[in-house]
Design a protein around this motif. Structure first.
Motif, mmCIF file in Angstrom:
data_model
loop_
_atom_site.group_PDB
_atom_site.id
_atom_site.type_symbol
_atom_site.label_atom_id
_atom_site.label_comp_id
_atom_site.label_asym_id
_atom_site.label_seq_id
_atom_site.Cartn_x
_atom_site.Cartn_y
_atom_site.Cartn_z
ATOM 1 N N ARG A 75 0.831 -1.204 0.000
ATOM 2 C CA ARG A 75 0.000 0.000 0.000
ATOM 3 C C ARG A 75 0.866 1.256 0.000
ATOM 4 N NH1 ARG A 75 -5.147 0.130 3.866
ATOM 5 N NH2 ARG A 75 -3.587 -0.098 5.524
ATOM 6 N N ASP A 76 1.942 1.245 0.779
ATOM 7 C CA ASP A 76 2.856 2.391 0.793
ATOM 8 C C ASP A 76 3.448 2.638 -0.596
ATOM 9 O OD1 ASP A 76 2.418 2.765 3.483
ATOM 10 O OD2 ASP A 76 4.224 1.687 4.121
ATOM 11 N N GLU A 77 3.836 1.551 -1.262
ATOM 12 C CA GLU A 77 4.427 1.673 -2.600
ATOM 13 C C GLU A 77 3.433 2.275 -3.584
ATOM 14 O OE1 GLU A 77 6.114 -1.123 -6.264
ATOM 15 O OE2 GLU A 77 5.589 -2.047 -4.339
ATOM 16 N N ILE A 78 2.188 1.812 -3.536
ATOM 17 C CA ILE A 78 1.175 2.309 -4.470
ATOM 18 C C ILE A 78 0.899 3.794 -4.215
ATOM 19 C CG2 ILE A 78 -1.246 2.126 -5.154
ATOM 20 C CD1 ILE A 78 -1.033 -0.889 -4.581
ATOM 21 N N ILE A 79 0.779 4.178 -2.954
ATOM 22 C CA ILE A 79 0.537 5.581 -2.621
ATOM 23 C C ILE A 79 1.678 6.457 -3.142
ATOM 24 C CG2 ILE A 79 0.368 7.232 -0.722
ATOM 25 C CD1 ILE A 79 -1.119 5.050 0.852
ATOM 26 N N THR A 80 2.911 5.979 -2.973
ATOM 27 C CA THR A 80 4.067 6.739 -3.453
ATOM 28 C C THR A 80 4.038 6.887 -4.964
ATOM 29 O OG1 THR A 80 5.443 6.009 -1.597
ATOM 30 C CG2 THR A 80 6.586 6.797 -3.561
ATOM 31 N N LYS A 81 3.767 5.805 -5.656
ATOM 32 C CA LYS A 81 3.754 5.842 -7.118
ATOM 33 C C LYS A 81 2.605 6.684 -7.662
ATOM 34 C CE LYS A 81 7.387 3.373 -7.919
ATOM 35 N NZ LYS A 81 8.590 4.017 -8.552
ATOM 36 N N ILE A 82 1.469 6.642 -6.988
ATOM 37 C CA ILE A 82 0.338 7.467 -7.436
ATOM 38 C C ILE A 82 0.673 8.947 -7.292
ATOM 39 C CG2 ILE A 82 -1.983 8.197 -6.734
ATOM 40 C CD1 ILE A 82 -2.689 5.264 -6.398
ATOM 41 N N SER A 83 1.408 9.291 -6.242
ATOM 42 C CA SER A 83 1.793 10.696 -6.038
ATOM 43 C C SER A 83 2.742 11.193 -7.118
ATOM 44 C CB SER A 83 2.426 10.873 -4.661
ATOM 45 O OG SER A 83 3.709 10.247 -4.612
ATOM 46 N N GLU A 84 3.353 10.267 -7.847
ATOM 47 C CA GLU A 84 4.292 10.649 -8.905
ATOM 48 C C GLU A 84 3.601 10.982 -10.229
ATOM 49 O OE1 GLU A 84 7.062 7.450 -9.131
ATOM 50 O OE2 GLU A 84 7.894 7.804 -7.128
ATOM 51 N N LEU A 85 2.293 10.707 -10.324
ATOM 52 C CA LEU A 85 1.555 11.072 -11.536
ATOM 53 C C LEU A 85 1.377 12.583 -11.556
ATOM 54 C CD1 LEU A 85 -1.184 8.292 -11.602
ATOM 55 C CD2 LEU A 85 0.649 8.597 -13.269
ATOM 56 N N ARG A 86 1.911 13.235 -12.585
ATOM 57 C CA ARG A 86 1.907 14.694 -12.647
ATOM 58 C C ARG A 86 1.124 15.200 -13.857
ATOM 59 N NH1 ARG A 86 4.427 17.062 -7.988
ATOM 60 N NH2 ARG A 86 5.432 15.260 -7.018
ATOM 61 N N ASP A 87 0.461 16.324 -13.660
ATOM 62 C CA ASP A 87 -0.184 17.005 -14.765
ATOM 63 C C ASP A 87 0.918 17.670 -15.595
ATOM 64 O OD1 ASP A 87 -1.470 18.862 -16.452
ATOM 65 O OD2 ASP A 87 -3.176 19.011 -15.089
ATOM 66 N N PRO A 88 1.089 17.296 -16.869
ATOM 67 C CA PRO A 88 2.205 17.867 -17.652
ATOM 68 C C PRO A 88 2.089 19.368 -17.868
ATOM 69 C CG PRO A 88 0.695 16.615 -19.047
ATOM 70 C CD PRO A 88 0.297 16.339 -17.634
ATOM 71 N N ARG A 89 0.898 19.926 -17.665
ATOM 72 C CA ARG A 89 0.721 21.361 -17.883
ATOM 73 C C ARG A 89 1.173 22.181 -16.688
ATOM 74 N NH1 ARG A 89 -5.518 20.484 -19.165
ATOM 75 N NH2 ARG A 89 -5.143 19.326 -17.248
ATOM 76 N N THR A 90 1.031 21.617 -15.491
ATOM 77 C CA THR A 90 1.320 22.388 -14.276
ATOM 78 C C THR A 90 2.433 21.796 -13.426
ATOM 79 O OG1 THR A 90 -0.285 21.154 -12.944
ATOM 80 C CG2 THR A 90 -1.115 23.060 -14.192
ATOM 81 N N GLY A 91 2.725 20.519 -13.633
ATOM 82 C CA GLY A 91 3.704 19.847 -12.779
ATOM 83 C C GLY A 91 3.144 19.416 -11.443
ATOM 84 N N GLU A 92 1.868 19.709 -11.196
ATOM 85 C CA GLU A 92 1.223 19.348 -9.932
ATOM 86 C C GLU A 92 0.803 17.884 -9.949
ATOM 87 O OE1 GLU A 92 0.446 21.225 -7.103
ATOM 88 O OE2 GLU A 92 1.851 22.685 -7.962
#
Length: 453
Positions: free
Chosen positions: A388-405
């Motif tokens: 679960r920790d790994e998935i949460i970390t990887k999901i946080s790495e998904l970024r909007d290419p327009r804003t970087g958020e």
């Protein structure tokens, strides 16, 4: 005439973000009067803030982990299949039954996820989970005959909801919403007059519908906003709020100084996002989900294309209840179609550690394929928290290419929002799409293989 001791009027998906300005501008005088004479506040919905668990929590006073309703679909025991949720999924008493046991009569109409109707000392007319008009959705049965004799057949579906790519279709939908609101207003008034109860509740669904399909015409910042259509449909949502305020005023005529009136909503509303996340595709890229091998012969490819296009057409043209009805009539066809249209039924469970349901409009949540929970679970208890920790970390790495958020800014573990005897049935990770983040999800098609990091 006997006035109710308590009258509850539900406006599904109504939000103060819209109601307060329109009250101030004079479009909702009946709500304004209740606000001036009583108390008001912004209540917190259930998480995730969607219709099935929210209204069920309202009618039971319990967290979904204690009543067992989490979203529109639920996992079937000992399989990976999903089925539609209804009132039979609720596993605790409602306030209506509790009041009956105290000798207090109750009557409810059109509350979502109350099918099949409860046998009450009073009456119950089921809401949006009713399969069809032919279903036994009214108790007692003779009340249906009475209502249809006095008011005509009750209509449950908006016929043209969905494929609204013309102004004519949009006008038809708005007119049908008006007819539905008028119908439920007439039903509510008739019941107050001829079937008075100590506690009554009536829910209107049109605010939810109009916000889903017409928000972009009102909102100039919406990525789908059409300035040319704004003049015609820009007031569509406000008109529904105003119409339901008029219905509220008519219902209030049947109250007196001894009646306590509640106007409630199950969740709010807002614009959809242009950010689309394909969760199972991403889990596949992370090596946490694998698809079954496919020979990809020409016949199978052709069949997949036909079913996929047919499935997309039905999703766009049928109302929610019509989809439920079709699934009930042709369950095998539904399963075959979904297996081609989405990745869910094409998953190789023996090599999958985490997955997301992509069927219909289930919220974007992730389950861990835990040993002992499902037939082909492969994740050990000792691996659960680290995964679960790994998935949460990887999901946080998904970024909007327009804003970087980050696209998904918050992921909630199951135990943070659910508690009770049925909490283990909830998804292991719940992705926040309603507050910290705004995004949509889409199905990952089975012909796209992503079995490696």
């Amino acid at each position: 005439m006997k006035a109710p001791k308590v009258m509850i009027v539900g406006f599904d998906a109504a939000t103060w973000d819209l109601a307060k300005p329109w009250v101030a501008e004079g479009f909702m005088p009946n709500l304004a009067r209740l606000m001036a004479e009583g108390a008001r506040g912004q209540l917190e919905s259930i998480l995730p803030p969607i219709t099935p668990p929210a209204w069920t929590s309202f009618t039971t006073g319990k967290n979904p982990g204690k009543h067992g309703v989490f979203h529109f679909m639920e996992s079937t025991p000992d399989t990976y299949a999903l089925r539609y949720t209804n009132a039979s999924s609720r596993r605790t008493r409602t306030i209506w039954k509790i009041l009956n046991q105290a000798g207090i009569g109750t009557g409810t109409a059109n509350i979502p996820f109350t099918y099949p109707p409860e046998v009450l000392n009073g009456y119950q007319i089921s809401g949006m989970d009713t399969p069809s008009e032919k279903s036994a959705f009214i108790h007692p049965p003779e009340l249906r005959e009475e209502l249809e004799r006095e008011l005509g057949p009750l209509k449950l579906d908006i016929r043209f909801l969905g494929f609204m790519n013309t102004d004519e279709r949009r006008d038809q939908v708005l007119d049908e919403m008006r007819q539905m609101d008028e119908q439920w207003t007439h039903v509510g008034l008739y019941l107050l007059k001829h079937r008075p109860q100590d506690v009554t509740m009536l829910v209107f669904m049109s605010i939810d519908t109009v916000q889903h399909y017409f928000w972009q015409f009102m909102d100039k910042s919406h990525f789908l906003h059409d300035p040319a259509a704004e003049a015609k449909f820009g007031d569509a949502i406000r008109n529904v709020y105003q119409r339901l305020d008029e219905s509220l005023g008519k219902l209030l005529e049947y109250t007196n100084d001894g009646t306590t009136v509640f106007v409630v909503s199950d969740h709010g509303g807002g614009p959809v996002s242009d950010r689309v996340v394909y969760l199972n595709r991403y889990l596949g890229q992370l090596g946490l989900l694998c698809y079954q091998q496919d020979t990809n012969n020409l016949l199978r490819k052709t069949l997949r294309t036909v079913l996929r296009r047919g499935y997309m057409f039905l999703r766009s043209n049928l109302s929610s209840r019509q989809k439920v009805r079709l699934a009930a009539l042709l369950p095998q066809l539904r399963l075959k179609t979904e297996s081609f249209y989405t990745s869910f039924t094409s998953i190789d469970w023996s090599q999958t550690k985490a997955y997301c349901s992509e069927v219909l409009a289930s919220p974007p949540s992730i389950w861990i394929n835990l040993k002992g929970r499902k037939p082909h679970g492969i994740v050990d208890d000792s691996e659960y928290e680290n995964l679960r920790d790994e998935i949460i970390t990887k999901i946080s790495e998904l970024r909007d290419p327009r804003t970087g958020e980050p696209v998904i800014k918050r992921v909630l573990r199951r135990e943070k929002i659910f508690h009770g005897s049925f909490a283990a049935e909830a998804p292991d990770l719940n992705l926040d799409w309603w507050e910290a983040s705004h995004f949509m999800t889409g199905p990952a098609f089975p012909m796209i293989r992503m079995n490696h990091r």
